[in-house]
Design a protein around this motif. Structure first.
Motif, PDB file in Angstrom:
ATOM      1  N   GLY A  25       0.814  -1.212   0.000  1.00 47.28           N
ATOM      2  CA  GLY A  25       0.000   0.000   0.000  1.00 47.28           C
ATOM      3  C   GLY A  25       0.847   1.262   0.000  1.00 47.28           C
ATOM      4  O   GLY A  25       0.575   2.210  -0.748  1.00 47.28           O
ATOM      5  N   SER A  45      -1.920   5.312  -5.413  1.00 42.69           N
ATOM      6  CA  SER A  45      -3.034   4.415  -5.116  1.00 42.69           C
ATOM      7  C   SER A  45      -2.524   3.172  -4.398  1.00 42.69           C
ATOM      8  O   SER A  45      -1.606   2.504  -4.883  1.00 42.69           O
ATOM      9  CB  SER A  45      -3.742   3.999  -6.413  1.00 42.69           C
ATOM     10  OG  SER A  45      -4.608   2.905  -6.185  1.00 42.69           O
ATOM     11  N   ARG A  46      -3.092   2.856  -3.236  1.00 41.75           N
ATOM     12  CA  ARG A  46      -2.701   1.655  -2.501  1.00 41.75           C
ATOM     13  C   ARG A  46      -2.965   0.400  -3.338  1.00 41.75           C
ATOM     14  O   ARG A  46      -2.164  -0.542  -3.342  1.00 41.75           O
ATOM     15  CB  ARG A  46      -3.479   1.561  -1.182  1.00 41.75           C
ATOM     16  CG  ARG A  46      -3.035   2.575  -0.124  1.00 41.75           C
ATOM     17  CD  ARG A  46      -3.831   2.417   1.163  1.00 41.75           C
ATOM     18  NE  ARG A  46      -3.716   1.075   1.697  1.00 41.75           N
ATOM     19  CZ  ARG A  46      -2.698   0.654   2.463  1.00 41.75           C
ATOM     20  NH1 ARG A  46      -1.711   1.486   2.772  1.00 41.75           N
ATOM     21  NH2 ARG A  46      -2.679  -0.582   2.921  1.00 41.75           N
ATOM     22  N   ASN A  47      -4.058   0.392  -4.067  1.00 41.50           N
ATOM     23  CA  ASN A  47      -4.406  -0.777  -4.877  1.00 41.50           C
ATOM     24  C   ASN A  47      -3.356  -1.065  -5.943  1.00 41.50           C
ATOM     25  O   ASN A  47      -3.059  -2.230  -6.251  1.00 41.50           O
ATOM     26  CB  ASN A  47      -5.771  -0.584  -5.529  1.00 41.50           C
ATOM     27  CG  ASN A  47      -6.905  -0.707  -4.525  1.00 41.50           C
ATOM     28  OD1 ASN A  47      -6.712  -1.177  -3.412  1.00 41.50           O
ATOM     29  ND2 ASN A  47      -8.096  -0.289  -4.918  1.00 41.50           N
ATOM     30  N   HIS A  53      -0.680  -3.115  -4.391  1.00 39.83           N
ATOM     31  CA  HIS A  53      -1.038  -4.531  -4.252  1.00 39.83           C
ATOM     32  C   HIS A  53      -0.865  -5.260  -5.588  1.00 39.83           C
ATOM     33  O   HIS A  53      -0.371  -6.388  -5.637  1.00 39.83           O
ATOM     34  CB  HIS A  53      -2.483  -4.666  -3.758  1.00 39.83           C
ATOM     35  CG  HIS A  53      -2.694  -4.133  -2.370  1.00 39.83           C
ATOM     36  ND1 HIS A  53      -1.953  -4.554  -1.290  1.00 39.83           N
ATOM     37  CD2 HIS A  53      -3.566  -3.200  -1.895  1.00 39.83           C
ATOM     38  CE1 HIS A  53      -2.359  -3.911  -0.201  1.00 39.83           C
ATOM     39  NE2 HIS A  53      -3.333  -3.091  -0.550  1.00 39.83           N
ATOM     40  N   ASN A  77      -6.656  -7.508   8.927  1.00 37.47           N
ATOM     41  CA  ASN A  77      -6.780  -6.694   7.712  1.00 37.47           C
ATOM     42  C   ASN A  77      -8.220  -6.360   7.342  1.00 37.47           C
ATOM     43  O   ASN A  77      -8.461  -5.499   6.482  1.00 37.47           O
ATOM     44  CB  ASN A  77      -6.107  -7.387   6.526  1.00 37.47           C
ATOM     45  CG  ASN A  77      -4.593  -7.364   6.590  1.00 37.47           C
ATOM     46  OD1 ASN A  77      -3.917  -8.216   6.028  1.00 37.47           O
ATOM     47  ND2 ASN A  77      -4.024  -6.384   7.301  1.00 37.47           N
ATOM     48  N   ARG A 129      -9.415  -2.711   7.223  1.00 37.27           N
ATOM     49  CA  ARG A 129      -9.103  -1.804   6.112  1.00 37.27           C
ATOM     50  C   ARG A 129     -10.386  -1.384   5.381  1.00 37.27           C
ATOM     51  O   ARG A 129     -11.425  -2.029   5.524  1.00 37.27           O
ATOM     52  CB  ARG A 129      -8.132  -2.482   5.141  1.00 37.27           C
ATOM     53  CG  ARG A 129      -6.773  -2.752   5.758  1.00 37.27           C
ATOM     54  CD  ARG A 129      -5.815  -3.342   4.763  1.00 37.27           C
ATOM     55  NE  ARG A 129      -4.489  -3.546   5.338  1.00 37.27           N
ATOM     56  CZ  ARG A 129      -3.425  -3.927   4.651  1.00 37.27           C
ATOM     57  NH1 ARG A 129      -3.515  -4.162   3.352  1.00 37.27           N
ATOM     58  NH2 ARG A 129      -2.256  -4.085   5.260  1.00 37.27           N
ATOM     59  N   LYS A 131     -13.356  -0.956   0.067  1.00 33.36           N
ATOM     60  CA  LYS A 131     -12.923  -0.852  -1.327  1.00 33.36           C
ATOM     61  C   LYS A 131     -11.584  -1.558  -1.530  1.00 33.36           C
ATOM     62  O   LYS A 131     -11.390  -2.264  -2.530  1.00 33.36           O
ATOM     63  CB  LYS A 131     -12.811   0.622  -1.721  1.00 33.36           C
ATOM     64  CG  LYS A 131     -12.474   0.848  -3.190  1.00 33.36           C
ATOM     65  CD  LYS A 131     -12.440   2.343  -3.516  1.00 33.36           C
ATOM     66  CE  LYS A 131     -12.080   2.569  -4.982  1.00 33.36           C
ATOM     67  NZ  LYS A 131     -12.046   4.029  -5.313  1.00 33.36           N
ATOM     68  N   GLU A 132     -10.664  -1.387  -0.592  1.00 31.02           N
ATOM     69  CA  GLU A 132      -9.353  -2.026  -0.702  1.00 31.02           C
ATOM     70  C   GLU A 132      -9.462  -3.535  -0.529  1.00 31.02           C
ATOM     71  O   GLU A 132      -8.835  -4.301  -1.260  1.00 31.02           O
ATOM     72  CB  GLU A 132      -8.394  -1.456   0.349  1.00 31.02           C
ATOM     73  CG  GLU A 132      -6.991  -2.047   0.261  1.00 31.02           C
ATOM     74  CD  GLU A 132      -5.992  -1.367   1.180  1.00 31.02           C
ATOM     75  OE1 GLU A 132      -4.928  -1.966   1.440  1.00 31.02           O
ATOM     76  OE2 GLU A 132      -6.258  -0.240   1.641  1.00 31.02           O
ATOM     77  N   TYR A 154     -10.804  -5.100  -3.645  1.00 34.93           N
ATOM     78  CA  TYR A 154      -9.778  -5.118  -4.697  1.00 34.93           C
ATOM     79  C   TYR A 154      -8.795  -6.267  -4.457  1.00 34.93           C
ATOM     80  O   TYR A 154      -8.396  -6.966  -5.405  1.00 34.93           O
ATOM     81  CB  TYR A 154      -9.033  -3.792  -4.744  1.00 34.93           C
ATOM     82  CG  TYR A 154      -8.009  -3.730  -5.860  1.00 34.93           C
ATOM     83  CD1 TYR A 154      -8.400  -3.428  -7.167  1.00 34.93           C
ATOM     84  CD2 TYR A 154      -6.660  -3.995  -5.619  1.00 34.93           C
ATOM     85  CE1 TYR A 154      -7.472  -3.384  -8.202  1.00 34.93           C
ATOM     86  CE2 TYR A 154      -5.733  -3.953  -6.648  1.00 34.93           C
ATOM     87  CZ  TYR A 154      -6.145  -3.648  -7.931  1.00 34.93           C
ATOM     88  OH  TYR A 154      -5.225  -3.623  -8.958  1.00 34.93           O
ATOM     89  N   LEU A 155      -8.416  -6.486  -3.207  1.00 36.01           N
ATOM     90  CA  LEU A 155      -7.489  -7.567  -2.874  1.00 36.01           C
ATOM     91  C   LEU A 155      -8.057  -8.925  -3.282  1.00 36.01           C
ATOM     92  O   LEU A 155      -7.339  -9.778  -3.821  1.00 36.01           O
ATOM     93  CB  LEU A 155      -7.184  -7.561  -1.373  1.00 36.01           C
ATOM     94  CG  LEU A 155      -6.238  -6.455  -0.895  1.00 36.01           C
ATOM     95  CD1 LEU A 155      -6.222  -6.393   0.630  1.00 36.01           C
ATOM     96  CD2 LEU A 155      -4.832  -6.684  -1.422  1.00 36.01           C
TER      97      LEU A 155
END
Length: 224
Positions: free
Chosen positions: A15, A24-26, A29, A60, A63, A66-67, A70-71
């Motif tokens: 992230g 962007s953190r995504n 990843h 986790n 978090r 949205k994140e 995405y994960l």
């Protein structure tokens, strides 16, 4: 020279890498998946039989939704697009943790394990929705249920990693020096290396450097 069978990795820093490089953190990843593939290849090159990767902890879930979503989309894409490569290259996949996921994810995990179950070159354990404290509690509950004696042997028998040797090395990237509830029982005598680089920046040279340092360590396991 120390034997090396099992390497465990806390893949920290995705992230932060994403914010720093792509805003962007995504995106961090997504980039981290490339490092996963690289380290699996390097582990095979160095004849490591077990590689355990901490992908998603029980903590986790705190978090942003949205994140998290995405994960899990990344996980789905990884399993769907890479499973044939794992099959072809004799890589066994194994998932550890509480499988409290959607039916789709559960089926993908089960299918990946089944399709690679007879592979023998390397076993890649991926810790998903994993927490070591809960793992130990669950083990003790099973011992009580089966009316067995509580001892080290029986606790280990009911851990997620019951058929895997304890890690020789733990690597944590991301410049953080903590275990974050990862393999607390199994790491009792593991050699620990904290790496400043964020996970997407970790490379083959970094990995080899740690393996070489490990080989020079005198391991006493409580003796002299």
């Amino acid at each position: 020279m120390n034997p090396l069978n099992h390497v465990a990795i806390i893949m920290d820093g995705n992230g932060r890498w994403g914010i720093k490089n792509r805003k962007s953190r995504n995106e961090g990843h997504k980039e981290g998946i490339k490092t996963v593939e690289l380290i699996i290849k390097d582990s095979i090159k160095h004849k490591i039989k077990y590689l355990t990767l901490f992908a998603f902890s029980t903590e986790n879930w705190k978090r942003p939704t949205k994140e998290i979503n995405y994960l899990y989309k990344l996980l789905e894409r990884f399993l769907v697009t890479k499973i044939k490569i794992f099959e072809k290259n004799n890589i066994r996949l194994n998932f550890i943790g509480d499988r409290n996921f959607s039916i789709k994810i559960k089926n993908l995990l089960k299918s990946a394990e089944k399709r690679t179950s007879k592979n023998t070159l390397i076993q890649v354990n991926i810790a998903l929705n994993y927490g070591a404290k809960q793992e130990i509690i669950n083990s003790i509950k099973k011992i009580f249920k089966m009316k067995k004696r509580i001892n080290e042997k029986n606790i280990e028998k009911f851990l997620y990693t019951f058929d895997v040797p304890n890690p020789d090395i733990l690597i944590r990237t991301g410049n953080k020096k903590r275990l974050s509830n990862f393999l607390l029982w199994q790491l009792a005598y593991t050699e620990i290396f904290f790496e400043k680089k964020l996970w997407p920046d970790f490379n083959s040279k970094d990995f080899k450097k740690i393996l070489n340092m490990y080989k020079k360590i005198k391991r006493n396991f409580g003796g002299i």
